[in-house]
Design an enzyme around this catalytic site. Sequence first.
Site, mmCIF file in Angstrom:
data_model
loop_
_atom_site.group_PDB
_atom_site.id
_atom_site.type_symbol
_atom_site.label_atom_id
_atom_site.label_comp_id
_atom_site.label_asym_id
_atom_site.label_seq_id
_atom_site.Cartn_x
_atom_site.Cartn_y
_atom_site.Cartn_z
ATOM 1 C CE LYS A 68 5.659 16.240 56.236
ATOM 2 N NZ LYS A 68 5.239 16.308 54.844
ATOM 3 C CB ALA A 143 7.879 13.604 49.629
ATOM 4 C CB THR A 165 20.017 5.309 47.148
ATOM 5 O OG1 THR A 165 20.877 6.566 47.491
ATOM 6 C CG2 THR A 165 20.643 4.205 48.123
ATOM 7 C CB SER A 167 19.242 -0.605 48.102
ATOM 8 O OG SER A 167 20.043 0.626 48.631
ATOM 9 C CE LYS A 168 18.255 6.054 51.305
ATOM 10 N NZ LYS A 168 18.606 7.564 51.450
ATOM 11 N N GLY A 259 4.763 22.113 42.913
ATOM 12 C CA GLY A 259 3.855 21.208 44.202
ATOM 13 C C GLY A 259 3.175 22.496 44.914
#
Length: 287
Positions: A68, A143, A165, A167-168, A259
Amino acid sequence: MPLHFIVIGNPIAHSKSPQIHHAFAKQVGLDICYQRQYCPNDDATFTAVVTAFFAGGGTGANVTIPFKQTAHQLCQQTGKLSAEAELAQAVNTLYRQDGVLVGHNTDGNGLVNHLHQLGWLTNKVIDDTSNAPKVAVIGAGGAARGIILPLLSAGIRHIDIANRTISKAEQMIADMQAQANEIDDIGRLFAQASLSACAIDALAGEYHLIINATSAGLSDVRLPLSEHLRCQYAYDMVYGRELPFLQHFAALGADTSDGMGMLIGQAALSFERWTGKKVAVSNMTLK
Ligand code: NDP
């Protein structure tokens, strides 16, 4: 002559996209051929596959893991990107318009359409600014990134983004705000929104909706959820298996969904983009 479509990925054998799109085509009386396209995991081969497919008269291509982001880069270099694809930095739908490759992302609106279908995002909930719905998204991968703009466009104003995480998640918010500022209406949407980042176990209190956009459910991993975290609705983007995240919130009395409806929803939006035909998704089931 049938219209030709492919879904490009690696692995790809498990993809349900051919089944979904052939069902859509049957519904609207179109003759199509939709096939899975395996691609070795390198960007040059992906570009060659896409180029050959459209040069050979293909109408549209879906793109899935791990391409993607590669498809996004390809459209940045040689084509056009929709705002959804730009903000997501990922493309799941490719087609040609006036000879130019166009990259779009239908994942986030596929999710939002499914939430509407479930009755979880009613106008009453969204318009009631005195009691604005708080939404939490867990995850800061591709996503998660793809659903933020569609959620804001659907009227959600407050989204807490939790990630293993942190920081991401912080970086994702900063990147999206900077990108949104480049696009008029979307800059305004982000300016009115409250987005914040935290650790997964720091999410606490009552949410209208919590969306698990991590891949943890694929390996039955239990997220470190606070005992003080509650929601009315819990959604896991993973599908086709028992999901600890949904079991956790179902036990606390929340309504839950996996989903699969998002998968069908994103496919319906790709199909519409390619063929101009709207399809009904509410009664669709997959084996
Ligand atoms: P990425 O690899 O880009 O991101 C994975 C995310 O999951 C990261 O936020 C990562 O955290 C987190 N994560 C992974 N393992 C764990 C763990 N053990 N504990 C806590 N967090 C974890 O994947 P995508 O964002 O592309 O996809 C996420 C999921 O969404 C996939 O399972 C995919 O199948 C599903 N999906 C479903 C769709 C549908 O139509 N239903 C459409 C698109 C995706 P960290 O940053 O700390 O590594």
